[in-house]
Design a protein around this motif. Structure first.
Motif, mmCIF file in Angstrom:
data_model
loop_
_atom_site.group_PDB
_atom_site.id
_atom_site.type_symbol
_atom_site.label_atom_id
_atom_site.label_comp_id
_atom_site.label_asym_id
_atom_site.label_seq_id
_atom_site.Cartn_x
_atom_site.Cartn_y
_atom_site.Cartn_z
ATOM 1 N N PRO A 1 7.032 43.781 0.207
ATOM 2 C CA PRO A 1 7.291 42.407 1.067
ATOM 3 C C PRO A 1 8.564 41.894 1.784
ATOM 4 C CG PRO A 1 7.290 42.077 -1.491
ATOM 5 C CD PRO A 1 7.464 43.396 -0.718
ATOM 6 N N LEU A 2 9.021 41.213 2.803
ATOM 7 C CA LEU A 2 9.297 41.512 3.806
ATOM 8 C C LEU A 2 11.169 40.960 3.212
ATOM 9 C CD1 LEU A 2 10.480 41.053 6.806
ATOM 10 C CD2 LEU A 2 10.434 38.745 6.455
ATOM 11 N N GLU A 3 10.967 40.148 1.884
ATOM 12 C CA GLU A 3 11.594 39.399 2.097
ATOM 13 C C GLU A 3 12.934 41.329 0.794
ATOM 14 O OE1 GLU A 3 9.770 37.831 0.637
ATOM 15 O OE2 GLU A 3 10.047 36.071 2.216
ATOM 16 N N LYS A 4 12.193 41.589 0.227
ATOM 17 C CA LYS A 4 13.102 43.133 -0.551
ATOM 18 C C LYS A 4 13.112 44.275 0.589
ATOM 19 C CE LYS A 4 13.140 46.047 -4.035
ATOM 20 N NZ LYS A 4 13.975 45.845 -4.670
ATOM 21 N N SER A 5 12.041 44.223 1.581
ATOM 22 C CA SER A 5 12.881 45.565 2.824
ATOM 23 C C SER A 5 13.829 44.932 3.679
ATOM 24 C CB SER A 5 11.271 44.857 4.519
ATOM 25 O OG SER A 5 10.101 45.276 3.770
ATOM 26 N N VAL A 6 14.279 42.990 3.781
ATOM 27 C CA VAL A 6 15.621 43.052 4.656
ATOM 28 C C VAL A 6 16.257 43.287 3.525
ATOM 29 C CG1 VAL A 6 16.323 40.997 5.168
ATOM 30 C CG2 VAL A 6 14.572 40.985 6.026
ATOM 31 N N ALA A 7 16.102 42.813 2.214
ATOM 32 C CA ALA A 7 17.577 43.448 0.988
ATOM 33 C C ALA A 7 17.370 44.379 1.825
ATOM 34 C CB ALA A 7 16.486 42.868 -0.294
ATOM 35 N N LEU A 8 17.064 45.848 1.172
ATOM 36 C CA LEU A 8 16.813 46.499 1.349
ATOM 37 C C LEU A 8 18.063 47.693 2.242
ATOM 38 C CD1 LEU A 8 13.452 48.591 -0.321
ATOM 39 C CD2 LEU A 8 15.478 48.422 -1.301
ATOM 40 N N TYR A 9 17.138 46.650 4.406
ATOM 41 C CA TYR A 9 17.579 47.213 4.401
ATOM 42 C C TYR A 9 18.762 46.453 4.688
ATOM 43 C CZ TYR A 9 18.426 47.729 9.808
ATOM 44 O OH TYR A 9 19.211 47.830 11.049
ATOM 45 N N LYS A 10 19.496 45.763 4.644
ATOM 46 C CA LYS A 10 21.109 45.469 4.304
ATOM 47 C C LYS A 10 22.076 46.511 3.357
ATOM 48 C CE LYS A 10 20.647 40.258 5.078
ATOM 49 N NZ LYS A 10 20.349 39.212 4.351
#
Length: 81
Positions: free
Chosen positions: A30-39
């Motif tokens: 999901p988008l939120e998980k992707s953003v968290a992993l990216y950070k």
């Protein structure tokens, strides 16, 4: 022993970074998980670059002969004059 711990930490950071890359490349998150992993990945990459820069500087100092053993006979500045 501290050098081994740093090496282990560095290797662990690289392993975690690879896990993050694999997860993001999978595209199933999901988008939120992707953003968290990216950070998280950005932080790990930054920390790894800093560790590599420190190691590179240490190696440069040793190979260029800037680091010498302390000789109490030489005095404070290492100049025999």
């Amino acid at each position: 022993m501290a050098g081994r711990k740093k090496a282990a930490d560095f290797e662990q950071q690289l392993a975690r970074l690879q896990e993050i890359v694999d997860a993001l490349e999978g595209g199933d998150l999901p988008l939120e998980k992707s953003v968290a992993l990216y950070k998280e990945g950005l932080g790990l990459a930054r920390a790894s670059r800093e560790q590599l820069a420190k190691a590179r500087n240490e190696i440069r100092l040793f190979t260029e002969g800037e680091v010498r053993d302390f000789d109490p006979e030489e005095g404070d500045d290492g100049d025999d004059r």
